[in-house]
Design an enzyme around this catalytic site. Sequence first.
Site, PDB file in Angstrom:
ATOM      1  N   HIS A  19       0.825  -1.209   0.000  1.00  0.00           N
ATOM      2  CA  HIS A  19       0.000   0.000   0.000  1.00  0.00           C
ATOM      3  C   HIS A  19       0.863   1.265   0.000  1.00  0.00           C
ATOM      4  O   HIS A  19       0.355   2.357  -0.291  1.00  0.00           O
ATOM      5  CB  HIS A  19      -0.886  -0.017   1.256  1.00  0.00           C
ATOM      6  N   ASN A  66      -6.907   6.584   4.323  1.00  0.00           N
ATOM      7  CA  ASN A  66      -8.328   6.874   4.143  1.00  0.00           C
ATOM      8  C   ASN A  66      -8.671   8.357   4.168  1.00  0.00           C
ATOM      9  O   ASN A  66      -9.787   8.744   3.793  1.00  0.00           O
ATOM     10  CB  ASN A  66      -9.150   6.154   5.220  1.00  0.00           C
ATOM     11  N   ASP A  91      -0.811   2.389  -5.337  1.00  0.00           N
ATOM     12  CA  ASP A  91      -0.808   0.955  -5.609  1.00  0.00           C
ATOM     13  C   ASP A  91      -2.076   0.568  -6.364  1.00  0.00           C
ATOM     14  O   ASP A  91      -3.136   1.157  -6.156  1.00  0.00           O
ATOM     15  CB  ASP A  91      -0.706   0.156  -4.308  1.00  0.00           C
ATOM     16  N   ASN A 112      -9.251   3.370  -1.194  1.00  0.00           N
ATOM     17  CA  ASN A 112      -9.680   4.335  -0.179  1.00  0.00           C
ATOM     18  C   ASN A 112      -8.928   5.668  -0.252  1.00  0.00           C
ATOM     19  O   ASN A 112      -9.486   6.715   0.062  1.00  0.00           O
ATOM     20  CB  ASN A 112      -9.548   3.730   1.213  1.00  0.00           C
TER      21      ASN A 112
END
Length: 232
Positions: A19, A66, A91, A112
């Site tokens: 991520h 997020n 990613d 997100n």
Amino acid sequence: MKLIVGLGNPGPKYAGHRHNIGFMALDRIAEDHGFAPWRGKHQGSVSEGRFGSDRAVLLKPETFMNNSGQSVQAAMRFYKLDPSDVVVLHDEIDLAPGKVKFKTGGGHAGHNGLRSIHAHIGPEYARVRLGVGHPGHKDRVPSYVLHDFSKADQDWLDDVLRGVSDGAPFLASGDPAKFSNAVALRTAPPRSGTGQKPRAQKETAPQSPPTATQAPAEDNRSTLQKLVDRFK
């Protein structure tokens, strides 16, 4: 000026996660191109520099993935930028490991970080999608992206990060085609060779078969003549 944003989560716990490939890419760009040291600003870490005459700001949001849009929006307001001046590196599980794609606009596909950026500045920004592969089932995605790259990933990962760094000047100048070419030279370099076809083997004319040895002529001399010829 371009605001180049890399997505990830702050802190050493997350540093090697799939991520966080956006953070990794920005770190490589800053190091390779001599950008200023990172400093805390706009709810993130910022490094400023130039690619020739093109100024760029690198931003790693530290709001956690997020809420990435909060940091991006704050930086845009400070530098008085439009969404078209923003490039986000993130990613992408829908691309195979090592694949890199550039796109502008479109949906967030459930990512997100992108979802948050959409909510704060809208969808009309550019993205660099950095393929990390898919775990095979959607239920495994959170665990997959929140784990470190494996040792087997390191070679292609290094090629991708170097390629993105090589192409970063073209992100700043707004030339995605040249950016993609720079990445491809790292991730899929042309094979070496002369470019010539193998030389054909020289043909030789078939050799005629050897002729048979000629039989000696029949000797019709008389015995006396043979004897005389012997002592000549």
